[in-house]
Write a protein that holds these residues in place. Structure first.
Motif: not given
Length: 205
Positions: A147-149, A155-159, A175-177, A193-198
């Protein structure tokens, strides 16, 4: 007086001269004072720039999610090297490996045949390595999933790539948004979208 001291440099932090033919994979464990996350690519030492907040949070999100969803015989781990061959020892940001690939608390690398999934989060100083150089090397070493992020608006986009063993190259499968939902290498469902949740997945914002 040495040349280093003559120019006011601390010899402790000077780099040793590379041997003819370049460094070997095992040298990463022997060379003193290497900066964190130093990689070996084609016999050359590659220094990694400081981690951004996004980079660190993306790694935490994926390690946490994969740890919670991987089958019992697999584990997710961050920032360990893979000894692809004697001249290449890259450090993916996230790995999924068998639990029994653990060789002890002093372990610093995995064999490529133990790696189920390698993940790289692209940084400004690693774009070419993460998009081109490292995926080619992972594929040739037989790592089945990559996976490439990348970052898009915070926000992360995962290839997502899967290995074609006949060509020893990766094919893009998606490709996942906002949501990463896959059946391989095992059932995975990650709210990107949880990347910003503590606290990572399920943590409070």
């Amino acid at each position: 007086m040495s040349a280093a001291r003559e120019h006011g440099l601390d010899e402790e932090y000077l780099w040793p001269r590379p041997p003819v033919g370049g460094w070997a994979a095992d040298d990463l464990d022997r060379l003193p004072n290497l900066p964190p996350h130093t990689e070996l690519i084609d016999g050359s030492l590659v220094l990694v720039g400081p981690r951004t907040r996004f980079h660190s949070r993306a790694i935490h999100l994926l390690v946490s999610a994969l740890t919670g969803q991987a089958p019992e015989h697999l584990e997710a781990i961050g920032e360990m090297t893979v000894k692809l061959d004697n001249r290449n020892r890259p450090e993916p940001d996230v790995l999924v490996v068998p639990v029994d690939a653990d060789t002890g608390s002093r372990q610093t690398w995995f064999k490529p045949e133990d790696v189920v999934l390698a993940v790289d989060v692209v940084s400004d100083d690693s774009v070419e390595r993460d998009r081109e150089v490292k995926p080619r090397k992972y594929a040739r070493a037989g790592i089945p999933h990559f996976w490439r992020v990348e970052e898009n608006d915070g926000l992360p986009v995962v290839f997502v790539y899967e290995l074609d063993p006949a060509t020893q190259s990766y094919g893009l499968t998606g490709i996942h948004h906002k949501q990463l939902k896959l059946d391989a290498p095992f059932p995975i469902d990650v709210d990107l979208t949880g990347v910003d949740r503590r606290g990572g997945p399920g943590g409070r914002g």
